[in-house]
Scaffold this motif. Structure first.
Motif, mmCIF file in Angstrom:
data_model
loop_
_atom_site.group_PDB
_atom_site.id
_atom_site.type_symbol
_atom_site.label_atom_id
_atom_site.label_comp_id
_atom_site.label_asym_id
_atom_site.label_seq_id
_atom_site.Cartn_x
_atom_site.Cartn_y
_atom_site.Cartn_z
ATOM 1 N N TRP A 166 0.917 -1.135 -0.316
ATOM 2 C CA TRP A 166 -0.202 0.301 -0.085
ATOM 3 C C TRP A 166 0.192 1.335 0.270
ATOM 4 N N ARG A 167 2.102 1.386 0.551
ATOM 5 C CA ARG A 167 3.213 2.233 0.589
ATOM 6 C C ARG A 167 4.021 2.557 -0.441
ATOM 7 N N ALA A 168 4.090 1.471 -0.948
ATOM 8 C CA ALA A 168 4.149 1.714 -2.818
ATOM 9 C C ALA A 168 3.397 2.241 -3.611
ATOM 10 N N ILE A 169 2.206 1.640 -3.558
ATOM 11 C CA ILE A 169 1.392 2.694 -4.652
ATOM 12 C C ILE A 169 0.876 3.582 -4.177
ATOM 13 N N VAL A 170 0.888 4.217 -2.881
ATOM 14 C CA VAL A 170 0.574 5.756 -2.708
ATOM 15 C C VAL A 170 1.933 6.472 -2.686
ATOM 16 N N ALA A 171 2.975 6.207 -3.109
ATOM 17 C CA ALA A 171 4.408 6.424 -2.782
ATOM 18 C C ALA A 171 4.277 7.097 -5.088
ATOM 19 N N ALA A 172 4.480 6.048 -5.374
ATOM 20 C CA ALA A 172 4.193 6.101 -7.276
ATOM 21 C C ALA A 172 3.055 7.062 -7.743
ATOM 22 N N ARG A 173 2.549 7.581 -6.850
ATOM 23 C CA ARG A 173 1.344 9.055 -7.221
ATOM 24 C C ARG A 173 1.960 9.948 -6.658
ATOM 25 N N LEU A 174 3.085 10.073 -6.261
ATOM 26 C CA LEU A 174 3.062 11.019 -5.987
ATOM 27 C C LEU A 174 4.783 11.175 -6.466
ATOM 28 N N SER A 175 5.113 12.232 -7.741
ATOM 29 C CA SER A 175 5.723 12.946 -8.382
ATOM 30 C C SER A 175 7.365 13.529 -7.245
ATOM 31 N N SER A 176 6.761 13.921 -5.895
ATOM 32 C CA SER A 176 7.556 14.831 -4.613
ATOM 33 C C SER A 176 6.563 14.188 -3.146
ATOM 34 N N GLN A 177 8.346 13.543 -2.661
ATOM 35 C CA GLN A 177 7.630 13.213 -1.125
ATOM 36 C C GLN A 177 8.685 13.147 -0.271
ATOM 37 N N ARG A 178 8.374 15.025 -0.546
ATOM 38 C CA ARG A 178 8.206 15.332 0.016
ATOM 39 C C ARG A 178 7.512 16.628 0.684
ATOM 40 N N TRP A 179 7.390 17.202 1.923
ATOM 41 C CA TRP A 179 6.582 17.451 2.194
ATOM 42 C C TRP A 179 6.910 19.746 1.849
ATOM 43 N N PRO A 180 5.688 19.588 1.514
ATOM 44 C CA PRO A 180 5.809 21.370 0.593
ATOM 45 C C PRO A 180 6.599 22.285 1.491
ATOM 46 N N GLN A 181 6.864 22.946 1.129
ATOM 47 C CA GLN A 181 6.837 24.247 2.273
ATOM 48 C C GLN A 181 5.792 24.887 2.646
ATOM 49 N N ARG A 182 4.780 25.286 1.502
ATOM 50 C CA ARG A 182 3.368 25.519 2.189
ATOM 51 C C ARG A 182 2.598 25.245 3.462
ATOM 52 N N ALA A 183 2.323 25.542 3.919
ATOM 53 C CA ALA A 183 1.212 24.408 4.919
ATOM 54 C C ALA A 183 -0.118 23.662 4.271
ATOM 55 N N LEU A 184 0.406 22.476 4.958
ATOM 56 C CA LEU A 184 -0.478 21.374 4.123
ATOM 57 C C LEU A 184 -1.177 20.071 6.111
ATOM 58 N N LEU A 185 -1.927 20.402 5.654
ATOM 59 C CA LEU A 185 -3.002 19.034 6.836
ATOM 60 C C LEU A 185 -3.437 18.221 6.333
ATOM 61 N N VAL A 186 -3.062 16.844 6.401
ATOM 62 C CA VAL A 186 -3.292 15.758 5.943
ATOM 63 C C VAL A 186 -4.205 14.558 7.577
ATOM 64 N N THR A 187 -4.908 15.098 7.545
ATOM 65 C CA THR A 187 -5.798 14.097 8.760
ATOM 66 C C THR A 187 -6.011 12.462 8.740
ATOM 67 N N ALA A 188 -6.013 12.014 9.324
ATOM 68 C CA ALA A 188 -6.453 10.479 9.939
ATOM 69 C C ALA A 188 -6.681 10.085 11.337
ATOM 70 N N VAL A 189 -6.836 9.330 11.965
ATOM 71 C CA VAL A 189 -8.046 8.942 13.022
ATOM 72 C C VAL A 189 -7.098 7.943 13.117
ATOM 73 N N ASP A 190 -6.745 7.617 15.163
ATOM 74 C CA ASP A 190 -5.884 6.768 15.597
ATOM 75 C C ASP A 190 -6.789 5.429 15.755
ATOM 76 N N ALA A 191 -6.444 4.170 14.956
ATOM 77 C CA ALA A 191 -6.755 2.743 14.918
ATOM 78 C C ALA A 191 -7.108 2.503 16.639
ATOM 79 N N ARG A 192 -6.033 2.768 17.451
ATOM 80 C CA ARG A 192 -6.296 2.231 18.356
ATOM 81 C C ARG A 192 -7.381 3.191 19.844
ATOM 82 N N THR A 193 -7.231 4.209 19.336
ATOM 83 C CA THR A 193 -8.192 5.017 20.656
ATOM 84 C C THR A 193 -9.077 6.115 19.589
#
Length: 328
Positions: A166-193
């Protein structure tokens, strides 16, 4: 374009941590503290599966070709398919991303995410299982804990290679794998809590991992010792994270709808209400009536991606004049 009223909550952020932590370990942060001036702009890219990702790219490309580059927003908030789009915009032009979709060969349905094989069950089965969990949950927090527990149970039956794949699939979609300098927020949810998580450049988490976690609808994605599920279980758009920004543009492939009971307040209208109450000017873009069939139950149909991108592009070009006045 629609401008339904809406609202928000606080968000939990991860500031300079060495590894991801549960939301209970993190300080509550007011998003307005990140804003230097009320004139700053936020772009919100909601979840919506494979077709939603294509539609988001199409809308932004249509605006871009008409002379309005919304990827230059001071803040970009990405959830699930929107997280992928946000990361894609950080490394490629909207025009190139649109060309890539147009060049895709038609494919059959896939699991959650935007393309490729993911370690999940078929979309219809996934929707049925999560629908049953939502139906018995007492509130949003209970729903997140139950969905997380189900994802961890599924994860326990996997051999571990799915995370790498799954990580490889996601990585293949991104031409840059570095966080941009502009503010970017990516949401998720902790599966345990069940605690909401917001990843950003200072979180100590790779951009690929943050996006992979945000798109993990059917299983619990592993980052270090932690497990995460789709950021859409916090809110499908998470527009409330833009509180304090002067102008907020929200793109919602699901048209602001939610699968949860209205009393939980997870619908987009609730988020927009609070944004406006806190002084933000807000505009929203939803798929038009001619393209709604490509979302919802059909959101994982990869063969619909070119059509979804085309529909988004047409909307972007049609709305460019109105949005240029708002955005600038």
């Amino acid at each position: 374009m629609s401008t339904t009223p809406s609202s928000s909550l606080h968000f939990t952020s991860m500031w300079g941590s060495d590894r991801p932590k549960s939301g209970q370990d993190q300080p509550q942060v007011d998003a307005a503290k990140h804003v230097d001036a009320a004139s700053e702009r936020a772009l919100v890219l909601g979840g919506g599966g494979s077709t939603g990702n294509a539609w988001l790219i199409g809308v932004v490309a249509g605006l871009f070709d008409a002379g309005l580059d919304v990827t230059e927003a001071d803040l970009v908030i990405g959830t699930s398919a929107g997280a992928t789009a946000a990361a894609q915009f950080a490394g490629s032009t909207p025009a190139q991303l649109l060309a890539d979709i147009r060049g895709d060969a038609p494919q059959q349905r896939s699991g959650p995410g935007e393309s490729g094989r993911a370690p999940v069950r078929p979309a219809a089965d996934h929707m049925e299982r999560t629908g049953k969990i939502i139906a018995v949950a007492e509130d949003a927090a209970d729903m997140r804990r139950r969905i997380g527990a189900a994802a961890l149970e599924m994860d326990a039956s996997l051999d571990g290679s799915e995370h790498t794949r799954w990580r490889a699939i996601v990585a293949a979609r991104l031409s840059s794998q570095r966080w941009p300098q502009r503010a970017l927020l990516v949401t998720a949810v902790d599966a345990r809590t069940g605690e909401p998580i917001v990843f950003h450049r200072a979180s100590g988490v790779d951009l690929v991992d943050a996006v992979a976690a945000s798109c993990a609808s059917g299983f619990a994605y592993r980052i270090g010792d932690e497990r995460y599920i789709d950021g859409g279980y916090r809110l499908n758009e998470n527009a409330d994270l833009a509180i304090g920004y002067g102008r907020v543009l929200v793109l919602s492939p699901f048209g602001g709808r939610t699968r949860t009971p209205p009393k939980w307040g997870m619908h987009l209208a609730a988020q927009l209400e609070e944004l406006r109450a806190r002084g933000s000017r807000v505009e929203t873009i939803f798929p038009d009536s001619n393209s709604e069939h490509m979302f919802g139950a059909n959101a994982m149909d990869l063969s619909l991606r070119p059509a979804a991108a085309r529909a988004g592009y047409n909307q972007g070009t049609a709305l460019s004049a109105q949005l240029t006045e708002f955005w600038r």
